[in-house]
Motif scaffolding. Sequence first.
Motif, PDB file in Angstrom:
ATOM      1  N   UNK A 158      -5.009  -3.221   1.899  1.00 34.59           N
ATOM      2  CA  UNK A 158      -4.069  -4.330   1.845  1.00 34.59           C
ATOM      3  C   UNK A 158      -3.349  -4.555   3.173  1.00 34.59           C
ATOM      4  N   UNK A 186      -3.822  -0.436  -8.720  1.00 36.75           N
ATOM      5  CA  UNK A 186      -2.926  -1.579  -8.935  1.00 36.75           C
ATOM      6  C   UNK A 186      -1.804  -1.128  -9.873  1.00 36.75           C
ATOM      7  N   UNK A 228      -9.264  -2.589  -8.052  1.00 39.89           N
ATOM      8  CA  UNK A 228      -8.188  -3.578  -8.031  1.00 39.89           C
ATOM      9  C   UNK A 228      -8.100  -4.411  -9.303  1.00 39.89           C
ATOM     10  N   UNK A 229      -6.884  -4.714  -9.678  1.00 41.27           N
ATOM     11  CA  UNK A 229      -6.603  -5.557 -10.830  1.00 41.27           C
ATOM     12  C   UNK A 229      -5.476  -6.509 -10.435  1.00 41.27           C
ATOM     13  N   UNK A 230      -5.744  -7.796 -10.264  1.00 41.77           N
ATOM     14  CA  UNK A 230      -6.989  -8.498 -10.567  1.00 41.77           C
ATOM     15  C   UNK A 230      -8.101  -8.193  -9.560  1.00 41.77           C
ATOM     16  N   UNK A 255       0.958 -11.822  -1.440  1.00 41.88           N
ATOM     17  CA  UNK A 255       2.417 -11.934  -1.470  1.00 41.88           C
ATOM     18  C   UNK A 255       2.891 -13.381  -1.343  1.00 41.88           C
ATOM     19  N   UNK A 263       2.350 -12.272  -7.878  1.00 42.38           N
ATOM     20  CA  UNK A 263       2.084 -11.821  -6.500  1.00 42.38           C
ATOM     21  C   UNK A 263       2.212 -10.313  -6.325  1.00 42.38           C
ATOM     22  N   UNK A 264       2.933  -9.662  -7.259  1.00 41.73           N
ATOM     23  CA  UNK A 264       3.166  -8.214  -7.130  1.00 41.73           C
ATOM     24  C   UNK A 264       1.915  -7.402  -7.436  1.00 41.73           C
ATOM     25  N   UNK A 265       0.852  -8.046  -7.927  1.00 34.42           N
ATOM     26  CA  UNK A 265      -0.359  -7.296  -8.279  1.00 34.42           C
ATOM     27  C   UNK A 265      -1.499  -7.506  -7.296  1.00 34.42           C
ATOM     28  N   UNK A 266      -1.450  -8.563  -6.515  1.00 30.40           N
ATOM     29  CA  UNK A 266      -2.598  -8.898  -5.677  1.00 30.40           C
ATOM     30  C   UNK A 266      -2.651  -8.027  -4.426  1.00 30.40           C
ATOM     31  N   UNK A 267      -3.856  -7.524  -4.123  1.00 31.36           N
ATOM     32  CA  UNK A 267      -4.052  -6.701  -2.927  1.00 31.36           C
ATOM     33  C   UNK A 267      -4.554  -7.532  -1.753  1.00 31.36           C
ATOM     34  N   UNK A 268      -4.636  -8.850  -1.931  1.00 27.08           N
ATOM     35  CA  UNK A 268      -5.118  -9.712  -0.848  1.00 27.08           C
ATOM     36  C   UNK A 268      -4.155  -9.619   0.342  1.00 27.08           C
ATOM     37  N   UNK A 269      -4.661  -9.228   1.520  1.00 23.19           N
ATOM     38  CA  UNK A 269      -3.756  -9.077   2.675  1.00 23.19           C
ATOM     39  C   UNK A 269      -3.178 -10.419   3.134  1.00 23.19           C
ATOM     40  N   UNK A 270      -2.021 -10.319   3.777  1.00 25.63           N
ATOM     41  CA  UNK A 270      -1.410 -11.518   4.378  1.00 25.63           C
ATOM     42  C   UNK A 270      -1.993 -11.612   5.794  1.00 25.63           C
TER      43      UNK A 270
END
Lengths: 277, 241
Positions: free
Chosen positions: A75, A236, B164-166, B194, B202-209
């Motif tokens: 991440x 997660x 990861x979830x989702x 985020x 947004x607190x669950x997504x691991x997609x980087x900024x």
Amino acid sequence: MGYQKIFSVALGLIFTVTGAGAPCVFASDPPPEDGGGSVAVRLHLTDGPVPSGDPNAAVWDTIQPAEFKLAPQVHWPDRIQEVTVKSVKVRGMHNGQDLAMLLEYADPSEDAADAAAIEFMVGDKMAHFAHGQEMLQVEGGPVNIWYWKKEDGKGTDMSAKGFKTIRAQDNQNVSATGAWQEGTWRVVFSRPLQTGDDHDVQVTPGEWRNVAFAFWDGEIVDGAVKEQGSQKAVSSWWYFRAEPPPDNSIYGYVVLGIALAAGFEFFLLRRIRRGNE
Amino acid sequence: MKGSLTKTVILLVGMYVFLKFILPLFTAPLPASLIFLYLALTLASAMIFYTMSGGSLDEFMGPIGRFLTGTGQTGIAGTARILVFVLFPLLVGWQTYTRLAPSDVPPAENRTIHPAPPGEFVGLSNPYERTQNNVMMGKGLYAAFCSPCHGANFDGKGPAAVGFNPPPANFSDPGTIAQLQESYLFWRIKKGGVGLPVEAMPWKSAMPRWEVELPDEWIWKIIMGEYDGAGQSPRTWEEEE
């Protein structure tokens, strides 16, 4: 609570009379998409003391574990593409005062820098699973992290709200013990359910809360620790709940529901018969 | 046996068979809750019809009254009546129990998968031309930064995806990027998990900024590489009109 239960009895009666219970009969909606693995940890209620400090207590093996898959931390930098710990089995117990959570995971070698952590949201605000980092459209909350490292030999109670904000709390409530055997770590964390510390997660039996996990393989590869800092295996957010004490009043309300339904039948019959006369 | 009650029962059974078994031959299966709603409406319509006159109401309710009072019943009908009287309170008790019994199921989550982007991202178009070079560069950047989760085959099955979830989006699925404009992808890649609004958790997504690590040019080219690699085309304004 009493009103809520009486309302439930009334609803049960109404649903049955109107046939709104029929969806049970017709239930054929497709099940939710299979995410694989568990979604929640149940902290089983016990009468006696919880086995804090003993990862190999026999009582742990009487509990069905929840299992969560783990991913390499991708991440934020520094990322890692391949991690040692692929999944974790989690068991939990509480006795109304204290709780204990056992994390069991495969790690081929026992190393001084091996570490494990459990993360919780604190209070009512949702927090991002990556150390409660800032979210752009939602005001997030902090996280409470329980950290164990083999070489420390103890648990550390930590707080974070955003990257590089993680710190050990002044008030330490968490204890942790790890035992490695034949390629498996069993690490038990324990703490009182309630601590009165605003920086801690407060666990109330019956209430669902979020939980996440992280693991570091401390093996030395080419003179450096293989996984450390942000290079770790992560999960997660999932759920956990301390099992509430049994509520036998439910059966009283079931009997009340049956009595009301029988009374309804009696008056219905009497009315029809009078009508016929 | 051609009373109005019998007709109503036949109508309801016919309606159920139609909704449950015949309709799915032509369209997607209906959820159980919707089938129940349609049956309730059918029953309500029948009730309205039969209560329009005293005669038709008596015809409709007569058999029910006779069954409940046990008038002239013997044998199986008598046993069925007793069963109904015993089972009904038990069913109410069961309904009460299932509503009150503690559940081991966590709270339901209704995550919006494609929430509305912030205004400043709406309608942006890719400033880079779709040349062979740009697409190749985008695919290279995708391989370096995105494929660990979204997969070398653009199918959301990268080596890091499993925990990861989702789960990471599967770009080869026609329900993902093919439904979205390039500006939407630009927002999602730039701001990451985020940047999502509250309904998208947004607190669950691991997609980087990615905006903190990649220049906008790379992001636009990654978008080109993603569409090309996944064999999809971005949704455009022209198609919507």
